[in-house]
Design a protein around this motif. Sequence first.
Motif, short mmCIF file in Angstrom:
data_model
loop_
_atom_site.label_atom_id
_atom_site.label_comp_id
_atom_site.label_asym_id
_atom_site.label_seq_id
_atom_site.Cartn_x
_atom_site.Cartn_y
_atom_site.Cartn_z
N ASP A 61 0.80 -1.23 0.00
CA ASP A 61 0.00 0.00 0.00
C ASP A 61 0.83 1.28 0.00
N ASP A 62 0.14 2.36 -0.39
CA ASP A 62 0.57 3.75 -0.20
C ASP A 62 1.70 4.23 -1.11
N GLY A 63 1.96 3.51 -2.19
CA GLY A 63 2.92 4.01 -3.19
C GLY A 63 2.22 4.98 -4.13
N PRO A 64 2.89 5.31 -5.22
CA PRO A 64 4.19 4.79 -5.61
C PRO A 64 5.35 5.57 -4.97
N THR A 65 6.43 4.81 -4.68
CA THR A 65 7.69 5.42 -4.27
C THR A 65 8.81 4.75 -5.05
N ARG A 66 10.00 5.33 -4.99
CA ARG A 66 11.15 4.74 -5.67
C ARG A 66 11.52 3.38 -5.09
N GLY A 88 -3.00 8.22 -5.62
CA GLY A 88 -2.68 9.05 -6.78
C GLY A 88 -1.79 10.24 -6.48
N MET A 89 -1.93 10.80 -5.29
CA MET A 89 -1.17 12.00 -4.96
C MET A 89 0.34 11.76 -4.92
N HIS A 90 0.77 10.51 -4.73
CA HIS A 90 2.20 10.21 -4.64
C HIS A 90 2.86 10.09 -6.00
N ASN A 91 2.07 10.06 -7.05
CA ASN A 91 2.64 9.85 -8.38
C ASN A 91 3.61 10.97 -8.78
N LYS A 92 3.36 12.17 -8.28
CA LYS A 92 4.21 13.31 -8.65
C LYS A 92 5.66 13.11 -8.20
N ASP A 93 5.87 12.27 -7.19
CA ASP A 93 7.22 12.04 -6.66
C ASP A 93 7.91 10.83 -7.29
N THR A 134 -8.10 8.56 -9.15
CA THR A 134 -7.04 7.55 -9.11
C THR A 134 -7.23 6.51 -10.20
N THR A 135 -8.46 6.12 -10.45
CA THR A 135 -8.75 5.19 -11.54
C THR A 135 -8.27 5.75 -12.88
N LYS A 136 -8.54 7.04 -13.10
CA LYS A 136 -8.12 7.67 -14.36
C LYS A 136 -6.60 7.69 -14.47
N LEU A 137 -5.92 8.01 -13.38
CA LEU A 137 -4.46 8.04 -13.40
C LEU A 137 -3.90 6.68 -13.77
N ILE A 138 -4.40 5.63 -13.12
CA ILE A 138 -3.93 4.27 -13.40
C ILE A 138 -4.21 3.89 -14.86
N SER A 139 -5.39 4.22 -15.33
CA SER A 139 -5.77 3.91 -16.71
C SER A 139 -4.88 4.64 -17.70
#
Length: 239
Positions: A61-66, A88-93, A134-139
């Motif tokens: 849970d709680d990614g994405p991270t490096r 979804g909010m973590h995608n920017k990092d 978040t669904t849209k981001l993943i898609s």
Amino acid sequence: MRSLAKITIISIAVFLVGATIAYATEVISHPVKSGYHINKYFDIVPNDKQGNRKVVLITIDDGPTRRAEDMMDTLNKHNAKAIFFINGMHNKDAKDIIAKEARRGFTIGNHTWSHANLKQEKNKDLIIKEIDKTTKLISDLTGQSPRFFRPPYGASSSYVRDLIKKDNMIFMNWSGSVKDWEKSARDEKVFTKNVLISLHDGEIILMHEHPWTVKYLDNLLTKIEEKGYTFIDPAEITE
């Protein structure tokens, strides 16, 4: 005598052919059910009663991270697929990680945009936004809509579950955990014991992308394998 023997052989052959056809018909009329489903206790259960029950599912849970890259390497070492439930909010990092996870054969799950407590949230528009964004981001990043949803804190409501069902996602909490959010789990013995003490058939194991989780993951997977378990591919889960 020869005629009698010939008739006997023909009779046996006819019987065997008939028995084979009857068996084939029985198999066709009672096909083996493939795949697994999630029961009310959030355990993975084979659809067929004779299916392999000695499996576990890894969920992160709680990614994405490096740190997900190192976790993927470790998972591959053990031929273990997993679901990465992302916020979804973590995608920017870590903008390339979700796509990498998908390319490497891992499953991406929806864990809301901002890790919101959907049970406490009263604004239905915000709940929908948390999920849909978040669904849209993943898609957009993988070319596929997520098949699995996990509510933050495991907290939801009938309204949330109905939304997830309408979105054709499978609702998934967990039935075991490394409890890596607890300070005590930064000790490897505690981390591993948290899982092994209650390890059971079909367990859905929860963990996060913490540095200590990355460090201890290899040994944990080895210990699970030593208990005779294999790791299920989320693609086998049908409902």
